[in-house]
Design a protein around this motif. Structure first.
Motif, PDB file in Angstrom:
ATOM      1  N   ARG A  13       2.152  -9.767 -12.127  1.00 16.10           N
ATOM      2  CA  ARG A  13       1.336 -10.306 -13.196  1.00 16.10           C
ATOM      3  C   ARG A  13       0.588  -9.198 -13.935  1.00 16.10           C
ATOM      4  NH1 ARG A  13      -0.749 -13.973 -10.304  1.00 16.10           N
ATOM      5  NH2 ARG A  13      -2.701 -12.898  -9.790  1.00 16.10           N
ATOM      6  N   ARG A  14       0.237  -8.154 -13.199  1.00 11.57           N
ATOM      7  CA  ARG A  14      -0.496  -7.046 -13.820  1.00 11.57           C
ATOM      8  C   ARG A  14       0.421  -5.993 -14.428  1.00 11.57           C
ATOM      9  NH1 ARG A  14      -3.213  -7.412  -8.780  1.00 11.57           N
ATOM     10  NH2 ARG A  14      -2.188  -5.485  -8.118  1.00 11.57           N
ATOM     11  N   PRO A  16       2.954  -5.920 -16.805  1.00 10.15           N
ATOM     12  CA  PRO A  16       3.085  -5.747 -18.263  1.00 10.15           C
ATOM     13  C   PRO A  16       1.871  -5.092 -18.895  1.00 10.15           C
ATOM     14  CG  PRO A  16       3.847  -7.927 -17.603  1.00 10.15           C
ATOM     15  CD  PRO A  16       3.184  -7.329 -16.404  1.00 10.15           C
ATOM     16  N   GLY A  17       0.671  -5.509 -18.464  1.00 12.39           N
ATOM     17  CA  GLY A  17      -0.545  -4.914 -19.027  1.00 12.39           C
ATOM     18  C   GLY A  17      -0.673  -3.443 -18.677  1.00 12.39           C
ATOM     19  N   ALA A  18      -0.305  -3.089 -17.434  1.00 13.42           N
ATOM     20  CA  ALA A  18      -0.389  -1.685 -17.009  1.00 13.42           C
ATOM     21  C   ALA A  18       0.600  -0.824 -17.781  1.00 13.42           C
ATOM     22  CB  ALA A  18      -0.129  -1.583 -15.510  1.00 13.42           C
ATOM     23  N   LEU A  20       1.860  -1.445 -20.772  1.00 16.43           N
ATOM     24  CA  LEU A  20       1.416  -1.351 -22.163  1.00 16.43           C
ATOM     25  C   LEU A  20       0.272  -0.365 -22.299  1.00 16.43           C
ATOM     26  CD1 LEU A  20       1.656  -2.414 -25.054  1.00 16.43           C
ATOM     27  CD2 LEU A  20       0.038  -4.234 -24.435  1.00 16.43           C
ATOM     28  N   ARG A  21      -0.662  -0.391 -21.369  1.00 12.30           N
ATOM     29  CA  ARG A  21      -1.807   0.515 -21.417  1.00 12.30           C
ATOM     30  C   ARG A  21      -1.365   1.963 -21.221  1.00 12.30           C
ATOM     31  NH1 ARG A  21      -4.357  -2.034 -18.162  1.00 12.30           N
ATOM     32  NH2 ARG A  21      -3.859  -0.931 -16.226  1.00 12.30           N
TER      33      ARG A  21
END
Length: 284
Positions: A13-14, A16-18, A20-21
């Motif tokens: 769950r984390r 994609p955000g990681a 992208l960041r």
């Protein structure tokens, strides 16, 4: 709490955000340090064969020596020929396959030890450590450009010259997109596991024989066809051969798919490199 942290969906769950960041931060660092990157790339390129008698002539000379070795094996020993191809055209066929392999092998060979060789830059705030493998790749591709120019000059007076030469920027970009994630991954792992450097040398030798440099895909036995198709170098060689000689056996859309896969690999490998960077200082 520990059980929840180990649940597969907790880190998925984390993810994609990681990614992208990390990609955004990596792109920002590249934009801020692009001038330093280009300047240091020029310096490293000029230092590559500094002090040698032949200097930068070693770039095309190395390609020529490897080309002679391939021509001797395939043309003299195996008496290999292609339909509708004379001896000179077959030499161009081999040379066009060697170009992407030489770019890949030299870039990865240098990148495997580039962090170890530049540990003084790991804590440097001016030059981001993520760009050290990028610099190694650019230096290798700059040297490859000399051999590529020689090949184009050999093609121009032949019957294989044509408008397909305008397609040449595409395989060059594909080569860069393919080499970059491999360089990030290999350079980071080589710091933590020194044996990676020796493994890379063996794999590069393996790639040289399973890549369709001196033969076409049609000449591969059906039982071994999957080995060649599973080799990323096959798609690069096909793209370079189309741009240089106007011939290919794989459809054009494979270039777009290959580029997409390489971009995704760049995102993952760039994020992996950033995550492993704090461990570099403990392995000086």
């Amino acid at each position: 709490m520990l059980f929840d942290a180990l649940r597969p969906w907790s880190w998925l769950r984390r993810l994609p955000g990681a990614l992208l960041r990390d990609t955004r931060e990596l792109a920002q660092r590249f934009l801020l340090a692009r001038r330093v990157l280009l300047a240091t790339t020029r310096v490293e390129f000029s230092k590559r064969y500094a002090g040698s008698v032949l200097g930068m002539l070693w770039y095309p000379l190395y390609s020529a020596l490897l080309l002679c070795m391939y021509c001797f094996i395939y043309m003299v020993i195996f008496k290999q020929r292609l339909a509708d191809f004379g001896s000179y055209a077959y030499v161009l066929f081999i040379f066009s396959g060697l170009i992407p392999y030489l770019g890949f092998s030299e870039a990865i060979g240098i990148a495997a030890s580039c962090i170890k060789a530049n540990m003084h830059l790991v804590k440097n705030t001016i030059f981001p450590v993520e760009l050290i493998p990028v610099r190694s790749v650019l230096v290798s591709l700059a040297g490859l450009a000399i051999s590529l120019i020689v090949l184009v000059l050999m093609i121009l007076p032949s019957q294989l010259a044509g408008w397909h030469l305008l397609y040449l920027p595409v395989p060059i970009l594909l080569l860069l997109l393919f080499v970059l994630p491999v360089a990030w991954t290999v350079s980071a792992l080589a710091v933590l596991i020194p044996d990676i450097v020796y493994m890379v040398n063996l794999l590069l030798l393996f790639f040289m024989f399973v890549s369709p440099i001196g033969y076409t895909l049609d000449q591969v036995p059906d039982s071994a066809h999957w080995v060649v198709l599973a080799n990323p170098m096959s798609y690069l060689i096909e793209s370079f051969r189309y741009a240089l000689l106007g011939m290919r056996q794989l459809p054009m859309w494979t270039d777009a798919v290959f580029a997409l896969v390489c971009i995704v690999a760049c995102v993952f490998s760039g994020s992996l490199f950033r995550r492993l960077t704090p461990l570099f200082a403990d392995h000086e």
